[in-house]
Design a protein around this motif. Structure first.
Motif, PDB file in Angstrom:
ATOM      1  N   LEU A  29       0.826  -1.201   0.000  1.00 23.55           N
ATOM      2  CA  LEU A  29       0.000   0.000   0.000  1.00 23.55           C
ATOM      3  C   LEU A  29       0.865   1.257   0.000  1.00 23.55           C
ATOM      4  O   LEU A  29       0.525   2.240  -0.664  1.00 23.55           O
ATOM      5  CB  LEU A  29      -0.959  -0.003   1.190  1.00 23.55           C
ATOM      6  N   VAL A  30       1.987   1.218   0.698  1.00 20.27           N
ATOM      7  CA  VAL A  30       2.929   2.344   0.670  1.00 20.27           C
ATOM      8  C   VAL A  30       3.429   2.552  -0.762  1.00 20.27           C
ATOM      9  O   VAL A  30       3.535   3.689  -1.235  1.00 20.27           O
ATOM     10  CB  VAL A  30       4.098   2.134   1.649  1.00 20.27           C
TER      11      VAL A  30
ATOM     12  N   TRP B 125       0.764   4.235  -2.675  1.00 21.60           N
ATOM     13  CA  TRP B 125       0.701   5.627  -2.232  1.00 21.60           C
ATOM     14  C   TRP B 125       1.801   6.446  -2.889  1.00 21.60           C
ATOM     15  O   TRP B 125       1.555   7.516  -3.438  1.00 21.60           O
ATOM     16  CB  TRP B 125       0.821   5.687  -0.703  1.00 21.60           C
ATOM     17  N   ARG B 126       3.028   5.937  -2.841  1.00 17.74           N
ATOM     18  CA  ARG B 126       4.176   6.688  -3.369  1.00 17.74           C
ATOM     19  C   ARG B 126       4.025   6.939  -4.866  1.00 17.74           C
ATOM     20  O   ARG B 126       4.235   8.056  -5.347  1.00 17.74           O
ATOM     21  CB  ARG B 126       5.476   5.945  -3.061  1.00 17.74           C
TER      22      ARG B 126
ATOM     23  N   VAL C 260       1.204   9.528  -5.371  1.00 20.74           N
ATOM     24  CA  VAL C 260       1.608  10.866  -4.930  1.00 20.74           C
ATOM     25  C   VAL C 260       2.614  11.473  -5.910  1.00 20.74           C
ATOM     26  O   VAL C 260       2.543  12.664  -6.226  1.00 20.74           O
ATOM     27  CB  VAL C 260       2.147  10.824  -3.486  1.00 20.74           C
TER      28      VAL C 260
ATOM     29  N   ARG D  79       6.841  14.903   1.489  1.00 23.69           N
ATOM     30  CA  ARG D  79       6.409  13.597   0.973  1.00 23.69           C
ATOM     31  C   ARG D  79       7.086  12.467   1.738  1.00 23.69           C
ATOM     32  O   ARG D  79       6.438  11.514   2.171  1.00 23.69           O
ATOM     33  CB  ARG D  79       6.719  13.495  -0.529  1.00 23.69           C
TER      34      ARG D  79
ATOM     35  N   GLU E 136       5.305   9.687   4.092  1.00 22.79           N
ATOM     36  CA  GLU E 136       5.522   8.277   3.757  1.00 22.79           C
ATOM     37  C   GLU E 136       6.069   7.510   4.956  1.00 22.79           C
ATOM     38  O   GLU E 136       5.661   6.370   5.203  1.00 22.79           O
ATOM     39  CB  GLU E 136       6.470   8.157   2.570  1.00 22.79           C
TER      40      GLU E 136
ATOM     41  N   LEU F 164       3.189   6.401   7.281  1.00 22.97           N
ATOM     42  CA  LEU F 164       2.034   5.641   6.782  1.00 22.97           C
ATOM     43  C   LEU F 164       1.816   4.359   7.579  1.00 22.97           C
ATOM     44  O   LEU F 164       0.717   4.127   8.100  1.00 22.97           O
ATOM     45  CB  LEU F 164       2.192   5.324   5.294  1.00 22.97           C
TER      46      LEU F 164
ATOM     47  N   TYR G 205      -0.609   6.376  10.183  1.00 26.44           N
ATOM     48  CA  TYR G 205      -1.800   6.665   9.387  1.00 26.44           C
ATOM     49  C   TYR G 205      -2.636   5.432   9.056  1.00 26.44           C
ATOM     50  O   TYR G 205      -3.854   5.449   9.222  1.00 26.44           O
ATOM     51  CB  TYR G 205      -1.430   7.416   8.112  1.00 26.44           C
TER      52      TYR G 205
ATOM     53  N   SER H  35      -8.400   2.603   0.196  1.00 24.26           N
ATOM     54  CA  SER H  35      -9.046   3.740   0.854  1.00 24.26           C
ATOM     55  C   SER H  35      -8.920   3.561   2.360  1.00 24.26           C
ATOM     56  O   SER H  35      -8.792   2.443   2.855  1.00 24.26           O
ATOM     57  CB  SER H  35     -10.523   3.836   0.466  1.00 24.26           C
TER      58      SER H  35
ATOM     59  N   MET I 268      -8.175   8.824   3.061  1.00 21.69           N
ATOM     60  CA  MET I 268      -7.223   8.536   1.992  1.00 21.69           C
ATOM     61  C   MET I 268      -7.882   7.674   0.932  1.00 21.69           C
ATOM     62  O   MET I 268      -8.719   6.832   1.235  1.00 21.69           O
ATOM     63  CB  MET I 268      -5.962   7.860   2.542  1.00 21.69           C
TER      64      MET I 268
ATOM     65  N   PHE J 242      -6.131   6.166  -2.757  1.00 25.11           N
ATOM     66  CA  PHE J 242      -5.016   6.190  -3.699  1.00 25.11           C
ATOM     67  C   PHE J 242      -5.119   4.992  -4.637  1.00 25.11           C
ATOM     68  O   PHE J 242      -5.494   3.901  -4.217  1.00 25.11           O
ATOM     69  CB  PHE J 242      -3.670   6.170  -2.956  1.00 25.11           C
TER      70      PHE J 242
END
Length: 148
Positions: free
Chosen positions: A18-19, A22-23, A26, A38, A42, A45, A49, A68, A77, A79
């Motif tokens: 998931l990271v 996200w990266r 983003v 950023r 990160e 996360l 988060y 989500s 969130m 992404f």
């Protein structure tokens, strides 16, 4: 193209994937974000988060393609894998959050014009604005809620 499914996360074992989503997302959608900010986000996360929200993962062929996170009716969130943007994954995640998790609000970075448009087009409207993000960084937030 195979069927998209949405499920609850399997937990911390899934966080690295998931990271990565996200990266990538983003990097494509948050060109206004300073690299140091950023990297700071990160780094939090997995520890801060993700555990704070109810996470759901969109997957295709057993692979996560988006996610989500919801807390108290607020979409915190959403992404989508950068390579799969505009393919309906975000719409499916939002529909799931609305129907299954009672989402009625979302905050979106003002500089992320495409994300703001995404939510406005799907029934949200502006009800407030903040000059900074939740951590006090200089990224204005639009506070949106479902119409009606």
């Amino acid at each position: 193209m195979s069927q998209l499914s949405i499920r609850a996360t399997t937990g911390a074992v899934e966080y690295p994937a998931l990271v990565a989503i996200w990266r990538g997302a983003v990097d494509v959608t948050h060109d206004f974000l300073a690299g140091s900010d950023r990297d700071e986000i990160e780094s939090k996360l997995e520890s801060d988060y993700f555990p704070a929200v109810t996470l759901h993962v969109a997957e295709r062929d057993g692979q996560p393609v988006g996610f989500s996170g919801v807390l108290d009716g607020n979409l915190e969130m959403l992404f989508v894998d950068a390579a799969l943007r505009k393919g309906g994954i975000g719409t499916a995640l939002l529909a799931h959050a609305l129907s299954e998790l009672g989402v009625s609000k979302v905050d979106v970075n003002e500089q992320n014009v495409s994300a703001a448009g995404f939510y406005l087009h799907r029934g949200f409207e502006l009800f407030d604005r903040s000059e900074t993000d939740e951590a006090g960084r200089p990224y204005p937030l639009l506070h949106l809620q479902l119409r009606g």
